[in-house]
Design a protein around this motif. Sequence first.
Motif, mmCIF file in Angstrom:
data_model
loop_
_atom_site.group_PDB
_atom_site.id
_atom_site.type_symbol
_atom_site.label_atom_id
_atom_site.label_comp_id
_atom_site.label_asym_id
_atom_site.label_seq_id
_atom_site.Cartn_x
_atom_site.Cartn_y
_atom_site.Cartn_z
ATOM 1 N N ALA A 108 0.797 -1.210 0.015
ATOM 2 C CA ALA A 108 0.023 0.077 0.103
ATOM 3 C C ALA A 108 0.808 1.134 -0.023
ATOM 4 C CB ALA A 108 -0.909 -0.127 1.376
ATOM 5 N N SER A 109 1.903 1.078 0.820
ATOM 6 C CA SER A 109 2.847 2.425 0.665
ATOM 7 C C SER A 109 3.463 2.535 -0.582
ATOM 8 C CB SER A 109 3.960 2.094 1.852
ATOM 9 O OG SER A 109 3.470 2.024 3.149
ATOM 10 N N GLY A 110 3.782 1.777 -1.249
ATOM 11 C CA GLY A 110 4.213 1.700 -2.496
ATOM 12 C C GLY A 110 3.349 2.294 -3.621
ATOM 13 N N PHE A 111 2.109 2.093 -3.631
ATOM 14 C CA PHE A 111 1.180 2.517 -4.541
ATOM 15 C C PHE A 111 0.816 3.987 -4.157
ATOM 16 C CE2 PHE A 111 0.927 -1.541 -6.162
ATOM 17 C CZ PHE A 111 0.130 -1.444 -7.512
ATOM 18 N N TYR A 112 0.977 4.231 -2.572
ATOM 19 C CA TYR A 112 0.856 5.570 -2.302
ATOM 20 C C TYR A 112 1.798 6.483 -2.693
ATOM 21 C CZ TYR A 112 -0.867 9.138 1.177
ATOM 22 O OH TYR A 112 -1.447 10.383 1.753
ATOM 23 N N ALA A 113 3.092 5.839 -2.463
ATOM 24 C CA ALA A 113 4.236 6.653 -3.444
ATOM 25 C C ALA A 113 4.238 6.983 -4.660
ATOM 26 C CB ALA A 113 5.500 5.808 -2.848
ATOM 27 N N ALA A 114 3.534 5.820 -5.341
ATOM 28 C CA ALA A 114 3.333 6.090 -6.864
ATOM 29 C C ALA A 114 2.210 7.272 -7.263
ATOM 30 C CB ALA A 114 3.321 4.654 -7.391
ATOM 31 N N PHE A 115 1.206 6.886 -6.708
ATOM 32 C CA PHE A 115 0.037 7.507 -6.934
ATOM 33 C C PHE A 115 -0.640 8.583 -6.268
ATOM 34 C CE2 PHE A 115 -0.244 3.248 -9.022
ATOM 35 C CZ PHE A 115 0.048 3.555 -10.172
ATOM 36 N N GLY A 116 0.144 8.777 -5.160
ATOM 37 C CA GLY A 116 -0.438 9.848 -4.241
ATOM 38 C C GLY A 116 -0.374 11.280 -4.637
ATOM 39 N N ARG A 117 -0.871 12.149 -4.002
ATOM 40 C CA ARG A 117 -0.714 13.606 -4.525
ATOM 41 C C ARG A 117 0.843 14.130 -4.338
ATOM 42 N NH1 ARG A 117 -4.081 17.829 -4.946
ATOM 43 N NH2 ARG A 117 -5.787 16.523 -4.127
ATOM 44 N N SER A 118 1.610 13.533 -3.494
ATOM 45 C CA SER A 118 3.132 13.846 -3.328
ATOM 46 C C SER A 118 4.001 12.691 -3.960
ATOM 47 C CB SER A 118 3.571 13.977 -1.904
ATOM 48 O OG SER A 118 2.826 14.899 -1.340
ATOM 49 N N GLY A 119 3.304 11.806 -4.941
ATOM 50 C CA GLY A 119 4.114 10.778 -5.214
ATOM 51 C C GLY A 119 4.867 10.825 -6.422
ATOM 52 N N LEU A 120 5.360 9.720 -6.842
ATOM 53 C CA LEU A 120 6.438 9.767 -8.250
ATOM 54 C C LEU A 120 5.820 10.190 -9.315
ATOM 55 C CD1 LEU A 120 9.482 9.446 -8.666
ATOM 56 C CD2 LEU A 120 8.945 6.793 -9.161
ATOM 57 N N LEU A 121 4.734 9.762 -9.450
ATOM 58 C CA LEU A 121 4.018 10.024 -10.815
ATOM 59 C C LEU A 121 3.929 11.747 -10.995
ATOM 60 C CD1 LEU A 121 2.505 9.391 -13.603
ATOM 61 C CD2 LEU A 121 0.486 9.004 -12.055
#
Length: 615
Positions: free
Chosen positions: A168-181
Motif C-alpha cells: 500500500a505504501s508503494g502505491f501511495y508513493a506512486a499515485f499519491g498527491r506527493s507521489g512519484l507520478l
Amino acid sequence: MASRDRFGRLAHRLGAVTDASATGLAVAAALGTAVVLVLVLYLPVGVVFAEAFGGPRPFASFGRVLTDPFYTGVLAEVFDRPLAIGYHAGNVLAWVGGVSIGLDGVHAPPLRKGLFGFTAYQAALSTAVSVVVGLPGAYVLANYEFRGRRALRSLTIVPFVLPGIMVASGFYAAFGRSGLLNDALGVVGAGPQTLLETNPLLVVVLAHAFYNAPLVTRVVTAAWEAVDYRSVETARSLGASRRRAFRDVVLPQLRPALVTGALLTFLFTFLTFPIVLALGGLELATVEVWVYDRVRRLQFEEAATLAVLETVVSLGVTYAYLRFEARQRAGGGGEGPPREPLFAGSPLDPTRLAIAAYAAVVVVLFVGPMASMVVEGFTDGSGFTLSHYAFLFERQAEGASYQTKPLPAIVNSLVFATATVAVAVPMGLVISVVATGEGRARSLVETATMLPFAVSGVVFGVGLLRALVFGVPLPGGWRLALTGAVAIVAAHAVAAYPFVVRNVAPQLAGIDHRLVESARSLGASRVRAVLDVELPLAATGLVAGAAFAFAISIGEFDSTVILASDAGSYTMPVAVERYLGRRFGPAMAMGTVLLVVTSASFVVVDRLGGRFERG
C-alpha cells in the motif's frame, strides 16, 4: 565375552533411554501444539462467535445486520421478508425494466451493494484483474526458455513475503498527491493528477493485482508444466489447429488451476485489510475495515456479528478452493510443453511483440510502486535528501513516549519474528508429521491448517483481544490472559505455522519409505526414525519454513494493529501505517527499511526452494 555382553546391555539401555526421551519429547511437542492451537486459535475464534450469538436473543444481532441496507444493500429486503417471493420478483423485474441501451452504452438504475456487496464486488474486480495480469506470465514461464527465467519464477512467491501495508505504501508513493507520478508530471510541466483521491478503487484493485497476480502465475505455471503434451501432439496430428488443440486439450487440464488461483485470490481480496485501510480508509471500507472500526469504537457485538458472517463467506470460498485444489493435484502428470528460446526468431513476431508489451506492463505495475517508495524515501521537492531518515532518528531521540518511534518498531519486529520462528516451526513440524500419514487424520489436518486463511487477521485479533488480552476466567478464581508481546507472538505464530507445514510436509511425503523401514528394522522407534532419518532429509524445508515464518511475522499487520497496546509494542508495519498520510517522507523511509528486511527473508526462501503449494 562378559564385558561385550555388559557393553551390549548398556548400549541397549542407553538406546531405550534415548528412545524414551525422544518419544516423550515428541508427545510433549504434540500436546504443546494442540494446547497452543486450542488456546490461541480456536478459543479466540469461538469467543467471537459466542459474542455474536450472546444476549437473551441469540440471533437478534444477525437480524439487525442482515436487514440493514448499509450492510446487505438490496438484499436487506429479502432478509427482512424472505417469504415475499412475489414482491421480490417484482423488484427484480422493475430493475430489469429500468435498464436502457443507447448509443453510448448500457444504463441501469443504481444497485445498492451494501458493505458485504461492495466487499465482494472489489474482490471480484481484483480477482479478474489478477487473473488477466497473471495468465500471460504463466504462459511465458511455461512455454519459453530465457536467462533469468528461474529468478522470475521465484518472484511469484512475493505475495507471501511482502507485507500488505508496504505494498500500500508503494502505491501511495506512486499515485499519491506527493507521489512519484506527480513528480514526473511536474518535470514535464503537466498538472498533478489525483488518481488516489478521485478513483481510489482503481488503485486498490491494482494493488491487489500486484499482490495476487504472481499467485495466479505460480499456480497456473505449475499446472501448465504438468500438462500431458503428447495428447496435444496427437490432436495436432489429427488436423486440429494450434488454437483448437489449446482449447480442447490444454485448457481443460489448466481449468482446475485457473479456478484454484481465482478462488484463492478472491479469498485473499475479500479478507483484505491493510491495502484498503491505507489507500481507501472508511470511504472505501470493506467488511474487514469496518470490523476494525467497530472494535476501535468498542462496539464488540456488532464487530463480532460482522466477523461471523464474513467467516461464513470465507469458509465457503475455502471449501470450494480445497475441492478444486484437490482436482488440480489429482491431474497433470505430463512433462509440459517443450520450451522454446524466447529471444530467437524475428523481433517483429506478433507473439514476441505482445510479450514485450506485457513485460512493460509488469515493470510498471510491479517494479514501479516499490521503486517509487524507495525514491520518495530519499527525495523531497528539491531533490536528493536524507531528511526523512534524519526525522526517524530525531523522533527516536526527542519524540514523546506516546509517539511512534522507529527503533523500538524495528527491534520489536525482529524480536517478535524470532520468537515466532521458535514457536511456529515446532508446531508446523508436528502437524507435518501427522499430515504425511494416511486416511482421515491427514484430511482433517489439511483442513485444519487452512483455518488461519479462512479466518481473517482482524477477526483473529478481535478474538485474541476479547478472549486472552481481556482474560478468560478459570476455576478457583484464576484468570488466563495473554497481553503485550506474548499475545502478538502467539498471533504471528498461528498465522505462520501453515507456511511451515506447506514447506515441510511435501518433503516428508517425498522421502523414500524404504529408508524409514530400514531404520525401524534395525530397532529405531517411530520417533527416532523421524528424528534421525526424516528430519535431516527435510532440513531445507524446515529452514525455508522458518524463513517464511520470519517474513510472515515481520509483515503481519491485521492482528498486530489491534493487539499493539502502545507505542512501545508497535512493529514496522504498524509504524508505516501510523506515518502514512501524516508524514509522507518518513513513511516511505520506514517502508524502505521494511523492504530491506523482507527482501532478506525472500532470498533465504528462494535459495532453499520455499514453496506454498500444498503437498
